[in-house]
Design a protein around this motif. Structure first.
Motif, PDB file in Angstrom:
ATOM      1  N   VAL A   1       0.877  -1.169   0.000  1.00 56.19           N
ATOM      2  CA  VAL A   1       0.000   0.000   0.000  1.00 56.19           C
ATOM      3  C   VAL A   1       0.913   1.218   0.000  1.00 56.19           C
ATOM      4  O   VAL A   1       1.793   1.339   0.862  1.00 56.19           O
ATOM      5  CB  VAL A   1      -0.928   0.006   1.236  1.00 56.19           C
ATOM      6  N   ILE A   2       0.725   2.098  -0.974  1.00 51.47           N
ATOM      7  CA  ILE A   2       1.611   3.250  -1.146  1.00 51.47           C
ATOM      8  C   ILE A   2       0.848   4.507  -0.745  1.00 51.47           C
ATOM      9  O   ILE A   2      -0.223   4.791  -1.284  1.00 51.47           O
ATOM     10  CB  ILE A   2       2.088   3.339  -2.609  1.00 51.47           C
ATOM     11  N   LEU A   3       1.396   5.231   0.219  1.00 45.98           N
ATOM     12  CA  LEU A   3       0.699   6.376   0.812  1.00 45.98           C
ATOM     13  C   LEU A   3       1.441   7.679   0.516  1.00 45.98           C
ATOM     14  O   LEU A   3       2.661   7.763   0.685  1.00 45.98           O
ATOM     15  CB  LEU A   3       0.610   6.202   2.334  1.00 45.98           C
ATOM     16  N   PHE A   4       0.681   8.685   0.103  1.00 45.02           N
ATOM     17  CA  PHE A   4       1.209  10.032  -0.094  1.00 45.02           C
ATOM     18  C   PHE A   4       0.307  11.034   0.626  1.00 45.02           C
ATOM     19  O   PHE A   4      -0.833  10.725   0.980  1.00 45.02           O
ATOM     20  CB  PHE A   4       1.238  10.386  -1.581  1.00 45.02           C
TER      21      PHE A   4
ATOM     22  N   ALA B   1      -1.979  13.355   2.658  1.00 45.66           N
ATOM     23  CA  ALA B   1      -2.742  13.195   3.896  1.00 45.66           C
ATOM     24  C   ALA B   1      -2.791  11.740   4.344  1.00 45.66           C
ATOM     25  O   ALA B   1      -2.829  11.457   5.554  1.00 45.66           O
ATOM     26  CB  ALA B   1      -4.165  13.732   3.697  1.00 45.66           C
ATOM     27  N   SER B   2      -2.782  10.803   3.398  1.00 47.96           N
ATOM     28  CA  SER B   2      -2.810   9.380   3.766  1.00 47.96           C
ATOM     29  C   SER B   2      -1.509   8.963   4.450  1.00 47.96           C
ATOM     30  O   SER B   2      -1.523   8.215   5.429  1.00 47.96           O
ATOM     31  CB  SER B   2      -3.053   8.521   2.522  1.00 47.96           C
ATOM     32  N   HIS B   3      -0.395   9.460   3.925  1.00 43.75           N
ATOM     33  CA  HIS B   3       0.912   9.216   4.556  1.00 43.75           C
ATOM     34  C   HIS B   3       0.926   9.776   5.987  1.00 43.75           C
ATOM     35  O   HIS B   3       1.334   9.091   6.930  1.00 43.75           O
ATOM     36  CB  HIS B   3       2.004   9.859   3.695  1.00 43.75           C
ATOM     37  N   GLU B   4       0.461  10.998   6.149  1.00 43.60           N
ATOM     38  CA  GLU B   4       0.448  11.605   7.479  1.00 43.60           C
ATOM     39  C   GLU B   4      -0.511  10.871   8.420  1.00 43.60           C
ATOM     40  O   GLU B   4      -0.235  10.732   9.617  1.00 43.60           O
ATOM     41  CB  GLU B   4       0.080  13.084   7.368  1.00 43.60           C
TER      42      GLU B   4
ATOM     43  N   GLY C   1       6.517  10.021   1.535  1.00 41.12           N
ATOM     44  CA  GLY C   1       5.517   8.968   1.437  1.00 41.12           C
ATOM     45  C   GLY C   1       5.923   7.749   2.239  1.00 41.12           C
ATOM     46  O   GLY C   1       6.988   7.716   2.855  1.00 41.12           O
ATOM     47  N   THR C   2       5.051   6.750   2.223  1.00 39.16           N
ATOM     48  CA  THR C   2       5.305   5.505   2.942  1.00 39.16           C
ATOM     49  C   THR C   2       4.800   4.336   2.103  1.00 39.16           C
ATOM     50  O   THR C   2       3.730   4.424   1.495  1.00 39.16           O
ATOM     51  CB  THR C   2       4.573   5.478   4.304  1.00 39.16           C
ATOM     52  N   VAL C   3       5.569   3.267   2.112  1.00 37.83           N
ATOM     53  CA  VAL C   3       5.100   1.995   1.549  1.00 37.83           C
ATOM     54  C   VAL C   3       4.830   1.046   2.708  1.00 37.83           C
ATOM     55  O   VAL C   3       5.713   0.815   3.540  1.00 37.83           O
ATOM     56  CB  VAL C   3       6.131   1.358   0.597  1.00 37.83           C
TER      57      VAL C   3
END
Length: 200
Positions: free
Chosen positions: A52-55, A57-60, A95-97
């Motif tokens: 799941v790759i987050l950028f 607002a989703s990353h935060e 971001g976060t994976v």
């Protein structure tokens, strides 16, 4: 002897000072992650790794979940302030994976290949390592830093609910990534004689 791959592996380090000065687009980064997860080896080509790759607002949101969850675990305010500062450094990234194992697939292969049933859990973890290393090294090749965190299983339920993920996806790691604001320090290596054996 060609050493391009070895040179890239040396470039892949745990970078904790990350920022958002990233030249690649989100779509390019998504393609990079997908490509490397898809081409990482898995036993029987069972493809148990999910990402799941987050950028933005989703990353935060992910790192806010971590902070909120750890508040229930950290014993006092001073310790929690240090913890919050650490998590905020991950939140400052681009971001976060999130890496998951699809447990339904693992179970299918355990059932379908009983001779190897005891191995599929271990093999799925090995597949995770391959995918994580591949993504991490590809990020490094593109001038981005990353580090790998393991707040699972503490955050599993909250993450599943926040992003509406299947119950069969088992969280294994969180890789935040971004621009390198400060490089990694020197890396020490144990003595080769304690680590390797060669027979000719």
């Amino acid at each position: 002897m060609k050493t391009q791959f070895s040179d890239l592996a040396k470039q892949r380090r745990s970078i904790y000072a990350l920022g958002r000065n990233v030249n690649l687009s989100q779509d390019e980064l998504v393609a990079l992650v997908k490509d490397n997860v898809k081409n990482a080896p898995t036993p029987f080509n069972n493809q148990t790794t999910r990402a799941v790759i987050l950028f933005g607002a989703s990353h935060e949101k992910l790192w806010d979940i971590v902070i909120d969850r750890l508040k229930r675990e950290v014993p006092d305010e001073a310790a929690f302030a240090k913890t919050t500062a650490k998590i905020n450094s991950f939140k400052a990234a681009f971001g976060t994976v999130l890496f998951f194992t699809e447990t339904k697939t693992v179970k299918e292969f355990e059932d379908n290949f009983p001779l190897y049933a005891d191995n599929f859990q271990d093999w799925s973890e090995q597949a995770q390592g391959s995918a994580q290393f591949s993504v991490w090294t590809a990020l490094a090749e593109n001038g981005l830093g990353a580090n790998l965190q393991h707040y699972n299983p503490l955050i599993d339920d909250e993450v599943r609910a926040a992003f509406n993920l299947p119950a069969s996806w088992h969280l294994r790691a969180e890789m935040d990534f971004g621009s390198i604001e400060s490089p990694a320090g020197d890396k020490d290596y144990m003595d080769d004689n304690d680590r390797f054996m060669v027979f000719k």
